[in-house]
Design a protein around this motif. Structure first.
Motif, PDB file in Angstrom:
ATOM      1  N   UNK A   9     -16.368  -5.278   6.221  1.00 46.50           N
ATOM      2  CA  UNK A   9     -16.707  -5.395   7.647  1.00 46.50           C
ATOM      3  C   UNK A   9     -16.119  -4.226   8.437  1.00 46.50           C
ATOM      4  N   UNK A  10     -15.279  -3.416   7.810  1.00 45.89           N
ATOM      5  CA  UNK A  10     -14.712  -2.246   8.489  1.00 45.89           C
ATOM      6  C   UNK A  10     -15.520  -0.983   8.247  1.00 45.89           C
TER       7      UNK A  10
ATOM      8  N   UNK B  45       0.826  -1.215   0.000  1.00 44.98           N
ATOM      9  CA  UNK B  45       0.000   0.000   0.000  1.00 44.98           C
ATOM     10  C   UNK B  45       0.860   1.266   0.000  1.00 44.98           C
ATOM     11  N   UNK B  46       1.386   1.597  -1.172  1.00 50.82           N
ATOM     12  CA  UNK B  46       2.338   2.714  -1.264  1.00 50.82           C
ATOM     13  C   UNK B  46       1.649   4.070  -1.299  1.00 50.82           C
TER      14      UNK B  46
ATOM     15  N   UNK C 201      -8.071  -3.185  10.351  1.00 53.95           N
ATOM     16  CA  UNK C 201      -7.934  -4.557   9.900  1.00 53.95           C
ATOM     17  C   UNK C 201      -7.042  -5.392  10.795  1.00 53.95           C
ATOM     18  N   UNK C 202      -5.775  -4.997  10.942  1.00 45.10           N
ATOM     19  CA  UNK C 202      -4.862  -5.849  11.716  1.00 45.10           C
ATOM     20  C   UNK C 202      -5.280  -5.965  13.180  1.00 45.10           C
TER      21      UNK C 202
ATOM     22  N   UNK D  86      -5.392  -6.648   3.412  1.00 40.40           N
ATOM     23  CA  UNK D  86      -4.824  -5.838   4.487  1.00 40.40           C
ATOM     24  C   UNK D  86      -5.777  -5.627   5.644  1.00 40.40           C
ATOM     25  N   UNK D  87      -6.813  -6.406   5.712  1.00 42.36           N
ATOM     26  CA  UNK D  87      -7.749  -6.287   6.825  1.00 42.36           C
ATOM     27  C   UNK D  87      -9.195  -6.355   6.405  1.00 42.36           C
ATOM     28  N   UNK D  88      -9.641  -5.417   5.563  1.00 44.17           N
ATOM     29  CA  UNK D  88     -11.069  -5.396   5.227  1.00 44.17           C
ATOM     30  C   UNK D  88     -11.504  -6.666   4.485  1.00 44.17           C
TER      31      UNK D  88
ATOM     32  N   UNK E 294     -15.061   5.122  11.155  1.00 47.69           N
ATOM     33  CA  UNK E 294     -14.560   5.677   9.885  1.00 47.69           C
ATOM     34  C   UNK E 294     -15.171   7.031   9.572  1.00 47.69           C
TER      35      UNK E 294
ATOM     36  N   UNK F 228      -5.574 -12.595   2.858  1.00 44.79           N
ATOM     37  CA  UNK F 228      -4.346 -13.257   3.314  1.00 44.79           C
ATOM     38  C   UNK F 228      -4.625 -14.706   3.713  1.00 44.79           C
TER      39      UNK F 228
ATOM     40  N   UNK G 235       1.220  -2.468   9.901  1.00 43.01           N
ATOM     41  CA  UNK G 235       0.288  -3.576   9.665  1.00 43.01           C
ATOM     42  C   UNK G 235       0.717  -4.937  10.183  1.00 43.01           C
TER      43      UNK G 235
ATOM     44  N   UNK H 169      -2.134 -10.224  10.402  1.00 41.01           N
ATOM     45  CA  UNK H 169      -1.831 -10.004   8.980  1.00 41.01           C
ATOM     46  C   UNK H 169      -0.359 -10.196   8.664  1.00 41.01           C
TER      47      UNK H 169
ATOM     48  N   UNK I 177      -5.532  -0.518  14.039  1.00 40.80           N
ATOM     49  CA  UNK I 177      -6.906  -0.557  13.557  1.00 40.80           C
ATOM     50  C   UNK I 177      -6.927  -0.692  12.040  1.00 40.80           C
TER      51      UNK I 177
ATOM     52  N   UNK J 295       5.557  -2.159   5.634  1.00 44.44           N
ATOM     53  CA  UNK J 295       4.355  -1.953   6.459  1.00 44.44           C
ATOM     54  C   UNK J 295       4.460  -2.703   7.791  1.00 44.44           C
TER      55      UNK J 295
ATOM     56  N   UNK K  61       0.810   3.366   4.188  1.00 46.39           N
ATOM     57  CA  UNK K  61       1.129   2.361   5.200  1.00 46.39           C
ATOM     58  C   UNK K  61       2.486   1.712   4.939  1.00 46.39           C
ATOM     59  N   UNK K  62       2.974   1.839   3.722  1.00 46.58           N
ATOM     60  CA  UNK K  62       4.158   1.102   3.278  1.00 46.58           C
ATOM     61  C   UNK K  62       5.238   2.110   2.898  1.00 46.58           C
TER      62      UNK K  62
END
Lengths: 525, 525
Positions: free
Chosen positions: A479-480, A160-161, B224-225, A223-225, A485, A250, B474, B480, B222, B470, B164-165
């Motif tokens: 789910x996030x 995630x750059x 996700x992770x 990455x989570x969601x 948010x 993942x 993350x 994750x 938060x 990350x 994030x990265x």
């Protein structure tokens, strides 16, 4: 009450018509919105307390009643639920997925809406199989009993750059002001969608007949969601299929890699989910501030109240519903007597294809009716054949419709939906809210949400330009999508801006100009 | 074999000693690393197949044996497991958490390592209670039976406006070249940590005595992770406490908001977890490439093989273990005959306090031994009292130790751990790998991982500078931390760089210069 009526000549470089802005009232709207905001309290109830609001789920039934009671409590008029035929309800209360071989692991997954439960904990070997065509089904016939089937390829996970959270920069807004020439409408999508729908039914029947324990697809966010929608089994008669899970990217990728390395992988899945077959109607929530001298005419604002089922539908779309309710609360609490009737709508079943708004528009304003009875049970949007526009009694009375559904970000302007004549009008109104960050008029058309139900029949329906925030990267259908948010400042601003637009539209001498009625094939999707 | 020995004079602006670089061999190392890399295959087995490797878990037992067999298969010498006293094993196979009131929701949570299971599905009312002091315990006495206790405040969730990265930019690396003056060592942390440890035991006993169903803390990441570590109950005699969960921040915050609004909230929790009381020793994995004329001296590289339990410990620290193994494989497959013995170590129980490396260093090289028997059962790092350095037989024989544990990012240089004399040596070596992006020598000291076990007794132990990727946003200790987060190019580069450093250290005439032996209170933590 004395009104200060200014004439705005040139706004944001656009030669405006003589559009009047009532700065005094707009100023009062601003202060009510900022000093006495209830928007966060409202959206917190919708999300934390009521939970996700899948159409015809028990949560949504509670939410419909709560909205009605709240709007009544606020003194709005003609508050009611207006039903339309939808289909089955559904809910889930448990989803536990564990890898049991080659090693133990707890995996994150959610069921697709309108997919059945597992009826207890089921153990099954994992296989990776594509089921994309009838040839695929034929090839797998007899091989999948008792299996858990990975339907997707592994996700292509990238670093995630870029920041996940973004607002429009000046140059982005300038680009939006340019009118892009759309390519001719391609109807291939409909042929493809019809094919997929028909194949989807066959695949659901195949999976049931073969005795597959469950299918698993990969989340389209990583990455989570976990991003999860639903099956078509809300439609009465559509096969329920087998338990259908969507898994964190993942975790899914790990399963695919293990299986592809030849490891024997086993999962335990337990999904408690149930279909609800009581009332098959879904309900839009409607409320009004009655007009005065032009009360037969109506200015509307709306947002869809339904959501997907894994988060709490905060940015999609409780936040916008709270803003719509708050705009009505602001106008009501100021004792404003609009010339036209101001009506708000919390739509239902937007997520399955703008169903609530379309049903409402069809009932009240106009309908593209098929020339002959449909030959199949496909959703209306996928049916083929000639249609003609049938005007209903209030067709001429809808002066404007404003929609909010591009996430929970701040309003930065409005799309005119290729209606050039409203540009100077919106430019004038935006002058009164530009210090809230909203100033851009984009003449282009946008799709994807309920203003289309109005636009498609030639009514002046508009969607605002909104900052993207982390909508497309994290919250959209995931789910996030929760209360955390939401950015309070954005929702307070949006309440003031929407109330301003509703007020201006309700007070001007003429309804908003309409563009020529489109043919069914010229609207965006 | 003919060797091309170059003398590097000035490297990266630093006047170097006459440090020789064997460019020909380093070139062969480079090509073996890039053409025949096995690093991704190795790390995939460690992560996807073996799973997370919590110390003394069944997974870790399998992983230790796999590593030993693999290193033997690759032809390394003296491959063995070297045990040290650790404590109890633990594993978990299920963690299902659902909200049942005020509405149904599936929540994401993981158990802390070394916390007990729930013994079936348990329903309990949720309360939010701080238990931070003995006064808190006193106040809550008799109130928490059958409750599920939220121990944390709600997380402060902020929009992710930064990527994030990240990789080091030139200016970041330039800053790292500057030597910061550390403030005097503050021993307050130890007093505080001792207090927390002692209170933690009391709290665990309190929760058990009160009959609390489970505690829940909020993930410190938060979006996700879910970031989860463990309790001290791996130590024999430490109370197991009650089921201790860490929950996704968004789900946790929802519970806190509901409870604080006065809603009655009920959860169902089901955790299958078990303690394992067989072998209480944990094992480091050791392997060698024997030296020649200086074979009694040893050059080491290491990385910790243990991980936390919710992801698969990919960036923390399987990736580095795979790089360490790969560096050994490269040197072995090239038939290199080092002057000094090259030894690699996959450490165990780094996550509970550098236990594996400290035990190894204490056994072989040197030990800070307490002057009197500790009065309590606290971990060694928290014990007070005078200590003296006891040198073991190989103290003089350790020529260098290189550690990898700052995530899975590319090596960009090395920290000299306040040992100025190695700066020109490392600068010279880095000249041979600068085209892989590694060029910076940072004289400052860094802490947090196994090189400290060497550094604290005055041995030349070093950690590389690595791109952050990350890791801190993350993967660090989260669910994750999986194979998908690994960047192949980085691990291939790192293999070549580590093999180069090992080779150069094994071949030079002298061991690396040592800095004065620190007192126990001058090392970083």
């Amino acid at each position: 009450m004395r009104k200060l009526l200014l004439v705005v000549g040139v706004v944001a470089g656009v030669a405006s018509a003589q559009e009047r802005v009532d700065w005094e009232t707009v100023g009062r709207i601003r202060l009510e919105a900022t000093r006495n905001s209830q928007v966060m309290e409202t959206v917190q109830i919708m999300t934390d307390l009521l939970g996700p609001r899948l159409t015809n789920s028990p949560n949504m039934r509670r939410a419909e009643l709560w909205a009605k009671e709240t709007l009544e409590k606020w003194g709005l008029a003609n508050v009611h639920l207006e039903g339309f035929e939808f289909g089955r309800g559904w809910t889930f209360s448990r989803c536990a997925v564990e890898m049991t071989k080659p090693t133990e692991a707890v995996l994150i997954a959610f069921p697709e809406a309108w997919s059945p439960g597992t009826n207890g904990r089921k153990l099954g070997e994992v296989v990776r199989v594509s089921l994309e065509s009838e040839a695929d089904l034929e090839q797998q016939k007899g091989k999948l009993a008792g299996k858990i089937v990975l339907l997707s390829k592994a996700a292509d996970i990238k670093p995630p750059e870029e920041p996940l959270f973004k607002r429009y920069k000046e140059e982005d807004l300038e680009e939006l002001e340019q009118f892009p020439i759309r390519p001719p409408r391609d109807e291939e999508w409909r042929r493809q969608a019809r094919k997929e729908w028909t194949f989807g039914r066959k695949r659901a029947e195949f999976l049931m007949a073969e005795g597959v324990i469950a299918t698993v697809e990969v989340s389209s966010r990583d990455g989570g969601p976990v991003r999860v929608m639903g099956t078509p089994a809300y439609r009465i008669g559509f096969p329920e299929g087998v338990p259908a899970l969507v898994m964190a990217a993942e975790h899914y990728n790990r399963l695919v890699r293990l299986v592809e390395k030849g490891e024997k992988v086993e999962l335990a899945v337990e999904v408690d989910a149930r279909f609800l077959d009581g009332d098959t109607k879904a309900y839009n929530v409607i409320a009004e501030i009655p007009g005065t001298d032009l009360k037969d005419q109506v200015v509307m604002a709306g947002a869809h109240f339904d959501s997907w089922h894994t988060g709490t539908g905060a940015t999609d779309n409780a936040a916008s519903c709270a803003v719509v309710m708050e705009a009505a609360r602001i106008l009501k609490s100021l004792g404003i007597k609009p010339r036209r009737t101001i009506r708000i709508a919390l739509w239902n079943s937007e997520e399955q294809g703008l169903n609530g708004s379309r049903a409402y528009v069809c009932q009240h304003f106009a309908c593209w009716e098929p020339q002959e009875k449909p030959k199949d049970d496909l959703p209306e949007s996928l049916q083929e054949g000639e249609r003609r526009l049938v005007r209903k009694k209030d067709f001429e009375k809808l002066a404007a419709y404003f929609n909010l559904d591009f996430g929970a970000g701040a309003i930065r302007g409005i799309y005119t939906q290729e209606n050039l004549a409203v540009k100077p009008i919106f430019s004038a109104w935006l002058a009164a809210v530009e210090d809230l960050g909203a100033k851009t008029v984009a003449v282009r058309a946008v799709g994807g949400t309920d203003h289309l139900s109005f636009d498609r029949v030639g009514l002046p329906g508009f969607q605002f330009i909104q900052d993207g925030l982390d909508y497309m990267t994290r919250t959209h259908h995931t789910h996030l999508d929760t209360y955390d948010r939401l950015q309070r400042e954005d929702l307070v601003k949006n309440s003031a801006i929407l109330a301003t637009f509703l007020y201006q539209a309700a007070m001007r001498d003429e309804p908003l100009p309409r563009k020529p009625i489109p043919s069914p094939s010229t609207s965006p999707r």
